[in-house]
Design an enzyme around this catalytic site. Structure first.
Site, PDB file in Angstrom:
ATOM      1  NE  ARG A   1      17.917   9.377  25.146  1.00 19.21           N
ATOM      2  CZ  ARG A   1      16.845   9.646  24.183  1.00 19.21           C
ATOM      3  NH1 ARG A   1      15.631   9.793  24.533  1.00 19.21           N
ATOM      4  NH2 ARG A   1      17.041   9.260  22.929  1.00 19.21           N
TER       5      ARG A   1
ATOM      6  CB  THR B   1       8.115   8.721  19.629  1.00 19.96           C
ATOM      7  OG1 THR B   1       9.149   8.507  20.741  1.00 19.96           O
ATOM      8  CG2 THR B   1       8.026   9.992  19.368  1.00 19.96           C
TER       9      THR B   1
ATOM     10  CB  THR C   1       9.570   8.468  15.488  1.00 23.06           C
ATOM     11  OG1 THR C   1       9.945   7.245  16.659  1.00 23.06           O
ATOM     12  CG2 THR C   1       9.139   7.918  14.152  1.00 23.06           C
ATOM     13  N   GLY C   2      12.977   7.930  16.384  1.00 22.78           N
ATOM     14  CA  GLY C   2      14.127   7.155  16.008  1.00 22.78           C
ATOM     15  C   GLY C   2      14.903   7.302  17.391  1.00 22.78           C
ATOM     16  CB  THR C   3      18.473   6.298  17.955  1.00 21.42           C
ATOM     17  OG1 THR C   3      17.943   5.025  17.465  1.00 21.42           O
ATOM     18  CG2 THR C   3      19.381   6.134  19.142  1.00 21.42           C
ATOM     19  N   GLY C   4      17.173   9.238  19.256  1.00 20.40           N
ATOM     20  CA  GLY C   4      16.978  10.743  19.173  1.00 20.40           C
ATOM     21  C   GLY C   4      18.398  11.228  19.041  1.00 20.40           C
TER      22      GLY C   4
ATOM     23  N   GLY D   1      15.758  13.013  24.584  1.00 17.39           N
ATOM     24  CA  GLY D   1      16.178  12.967  23.060  1.00 17.39           C
ATOM     25  C   GLY D   1      15.809  14.103  22.140  1.00 17.39           C
ATOM     26  CG  ASP D   2      14.473  13.252  18.255  1.00 15.47           C
ATOM     27  OD1 ASP D   2      14.261  12.265  19.102  1.00 15.47           O
ATOM     28  OD2 ASP D   2      13.897  12.897  17.240  1.00 15.47           O
TER      29      ASP D   2
HETATM   30  N1  ASP Z   1      13.080  10.157  19.338  1.00 17.46           N
HETATM   31  C1  ASP Z   1      12.864   9.505  20.634  1.00 17.46           C
HETATM   32  C2  ASP Z   1      13.809   9.799  21.829  1.00 17.46           C
HETATM   33  O1  ASP Z   1      15.035   9.531  21.383  1.00 17.46           O
HETATM   34  C3  ASP Z   1      12.256   8.039  20.793  1.00 17.46           C
HETATM   35  C4  ASP Z   1      11.407   7.613  19.756  1.00 17.46           C
HETATM   36  O2  ASP Z   1      11.125   8.422  18.630  1.00 17.46           O
HETATM   37  O3  ASP Z   1      10.908   6.332  19.831  1.00 17.46           O
HETATM   38  O4  ASP Z   1      13.660  10.132  22.522  1.00 17.46           O
END
Ligand code: ASP
Length: 350
Positions: free
Chosen positions: A237, A209, A260-263, A239-240
């Protein structure tokens, strides 16, 4: 004379508080967090990422240096990164389980706290520009899917064939992900190029991201985030990244954040807003707030017992940058007026 006096007083105040003097403008950028380790990042790939992060600073810095707005800097840098196949945004986005690229983005103007977001775009070349159009040219904050795309067309935003976003690397990542989860592998999208040999890429844990936070010479902060989401996502789905307060937030004189991360974890905590609230109401520094909220992300687990992971970039109200992550790496960079660019990848880089 008056100006000199004011400057001297400012410098004195900075010394008295021990804080760094506030920069005239400032920008901080991320290109995703994840399992990015020295051992699995080939030197030439590492060089490509470092060069791309430096380009992001050059583009954003040039706009801010000539007095351009933080919103323009955020949009221009993210557009460039959306076009760069290295990143999981625009071209180079990860695939859904059905073999599609569904793109999410958001942007926020810290001056007015106006915001715009889009989710599930499949044809708009620059989702960040669609998010900005939602903010500036619609009465809404968030549009999704077909409707968002129809709106983007009314704004004359460039439309492309979905195969424009295809990259071999992300397709092979999808195949691996689906095999692991015992799910069927969809047909290669029409218009995709012939299958290439397997490329060696860091297992960036499906991330990549992009996000930018900028402060301009008028003191206005803007933040934006753009993503393809997570590999193998299903059922629409989201995400954040396109959720204001989770993946993106900006408020003048307080902060700007992109995550960025597991949204899913970032949504549950409301990461971006929580960081700003800590700074606004608790008097925490950008670094303290970022560290504490990322620690909270890591302390949460999902229904499968997996803990949250990812990172954030932050500017405080005066443009001092901070970042935090609980992953082995995050592509990140920052630059302040008259300063030296900082480009880092691994978590332990100083
Ligand atoms: N945060 C993003 C999501 O969950 C993914 C990412 O940051 O790589 O969609």
């Amino acid at each position: 004379m008056r100006a000199l006096l004011a400057l001297a007083l400012l410098a004195l105040a900075a010394c008295a508080t021990g804080a760094e003097p506030a920069p005239r403008w400032s920008i901080v950028v991320h290109g995703g967090a994840g399992v990015i380790e020295r051992a699995n990042l080939m030197p030439d790939v590492e060089a490509q990422y470092r060069a791309a992060m430096q380009r992001a600073l050059d583009t954003g810095g040039a706009i801010l240096e000539r007095g351009g707005s933080s919103l323009d800097a955020v949009e221009a840098v993210i557009q460039e990164m959306e076009d760069d196949p290295l990143f999981n945004a625009g071209r180079g986005a990860v695939f859904t389980a059905e073999g599609r690229n569904e793109l999410d983005a958001s942007i926020m103007d810290g001056r007015t706290r106006a915001a715009g977001a889009v989710a599930g775009l499949t044809r708009t070349r620059h989702p960040i520009s669609a998010a900005r159009a939602v903010m500036e040219d619609s009465p809404h904050v968030m549009l999704i899917g077909e409707g968002a795309e129809a709106f983007a067309r009314t704004q004359n935003l460039e439309q492309v064939d979905p195969s424009f976003f295809f990259t071999e690397r992300r397709w092979q990542q999808l195949e691996q992900n689906l095999q692991l989860n015992n799910l069927p592998i969809p047909q290669r999208p029409t218009g995709a190029p012939q299958r290439e040999a397997r490329a060696t890429w860091p297992d960036d844990h499906q991330f990549g991201t992009v996000g930018v936070v900028a402060l301009d010479t008028r003191g206005d902060i803007a933040a934006g985030t753009s993503t393809g989401g997570t590999t193998g996502k299903r059922w629409g789905r989201v995400g954040d990244a396109p959720i204001i307060g989770a993946g993106t937030y900006a408020q003048n004189n307080v902060c700007g954040v992109s995550a960025t991360g597991t949204g899913e974890f970032f949504i549950r905590i409301g990461v971006a807003r929580d960081i700003c609230a800590r700074m606004q109401f608790n008097g925490e520094s950008a670094q303290q707030a970022a560290d504490r909220v990322i620690a909270e992300v890591g302390a949460l687990t999902n229904a499968r017992g997996v803990a949250g992971d990812g990172g954030v970039i932050v500017l405080d109200g005066e443009g001092r940058p901070a970042w935090a992550m609980n992953t082995p790496g995050m592509y990140r960079a920052s630059l302040q007026a008259g300063g030296t660019p900082v480009v880092q990848i691994f978590a332990d880089e100083e």
